[in-house]
Design a protein around this motif. Structure first.
Motif, PDB file in Angstrom:
ATOM      1  N   ARG A  65      40.285 -60.094  -7.702  1.00 41.21           N
ATOM      2  CA  ARG A  65      40.671 -58.936  -6.872  1.00 41.21           C
ATOM      3  C   ARG A  65      41.168 -59.424  -5.535  1.00 41.21           C
ATOM      4  NH1 ARG A  65      37.557 -53.630  -7.746  1.00 41.21           N
ATOM      5  NH2 ARG A  65      38.548 -53.401  -5.740  1.00 41.21           N
ATOM      6  N   SER A  66      42.205 -58.772  -5.014  1.00 38.30           N
ATOM      7  CA  SER A  66      42.792 -59.186  -3.756  1.00 38.30           C
ATOM      8  C   SER A  66      41.984 -58.693  -2.569  1.00 38.30           C
ATOM      9  CB  SER A  66      44.222 -58.642  -3.620  1.00 38.30           C
ATOM     10  OG  SER A  66      45.064 -59.264  -4.547  1.00 38.30           O
ATOM     11  N   TYR A  67      41.926 -59.524  -1.542  1.00 38.99           N
ATOM     12  CA  TYR A  67      41.370 -59.108  -0.255  1.00 38.99           C
ATOM     13  C   TYR A  67      42.391 -58.208   0.414  1.00 38.99           C
ATOM     14  CZ  TYR A  67      37.719 -62.667  -0.540  1.00 38.99           C
ATOM     15  OH  TYR A  67      36.661 -63.419  -0.912  1.00 38.99           O
ATOM     16  N   ASP A  68      41.925 -57.323   1.302  1.00 40.57           N
ATOM     17  CA  ASP A  68      42.871 -56.532   2.064  1.00 40.57           C
ATOM     18  C   ASP A  68      43.398 -57.362   3.228  1.00 40.57           C
ATOM     19  OD1 ASP A  68      40.534 -56.555   3.527  1.00 40.57           O
ATOM     20  OD2 ASP A  68      40.531 -54.430   3.957  1.00 40.57           O
ATOM     21  N   ASP A  69      44.423 -56.875   3.881  1.00 41.44           N
ATOM     22  CA  ASP A  69      45.009 -57.594   5.011  1.00 41.44           C
ATOM     23  C   ASP A  69      44.061 -57.574   6.200  1.00 41.44           C
ATOM     24  OD1 ASP A  69      47.338 -58.207   3.625  1.00 41.44           O
ATOM     25  OD2 ASP A  69      48.264 -56.305   4.189  1.00 41.44           O
ATOM     26  N   ARG A  71      42.505 -56.760   9.570  1.00 39.05           N
ATOM     27  CA  ARG A  71      42.514 -55.553  10.396  1.00 39.05           C
ATOM     28  C   ARG A  71      42.484 -55.953  11.847  1.00 39.05           C
ATOM     29  NH1 ARG A  71      37.755 -54.250   7.158  1.00 39.05           N
ATOM     30  NH2 ARG A  71      38.621 -53.877   5.132  1.00 39.05           N
TER      31      ARG A  71
END
Length: 72
Positions: A65-69, A71
């Motif tokens: 699963r990808s990490y989010d960008d 913040r």
């Protein structure tokens, strides 16, 4: 056609605290920062790039699963 020599980029992966400053002293400022090691981060790494992990082995498998960008 003129060939441009590729520039080696430095990628920091998984840094969250003071270890970032320590890594900067050794490797300099990173060109890219990845919140975690996922398949998206892996795709952004060129063969000549340097990848610096905050923890774990250099050959760790990327997370499915990808990490989010990052913040602000």
């Amino acid at each position: 056609m003129k060939s441009k020599s590729a520039r080696r980029a430095v990628h920091f992966v998984g840094f969250r605290g003071d270890e970032y400053l320590s890594a900067c002293r050794v490797w300099g400022e990173p060109d890219f920062i990845h919140r975690g090691w996922d398949k998206r981060a892996q795709r952004e790494i060129a063969d000549i790039d340097t990848v610096v992990f905050a923890s774990g082995p250099h050959d760790q498998a990327p997370r499915d699963r990808s990490y989010d960008d990052i913040r602000e």
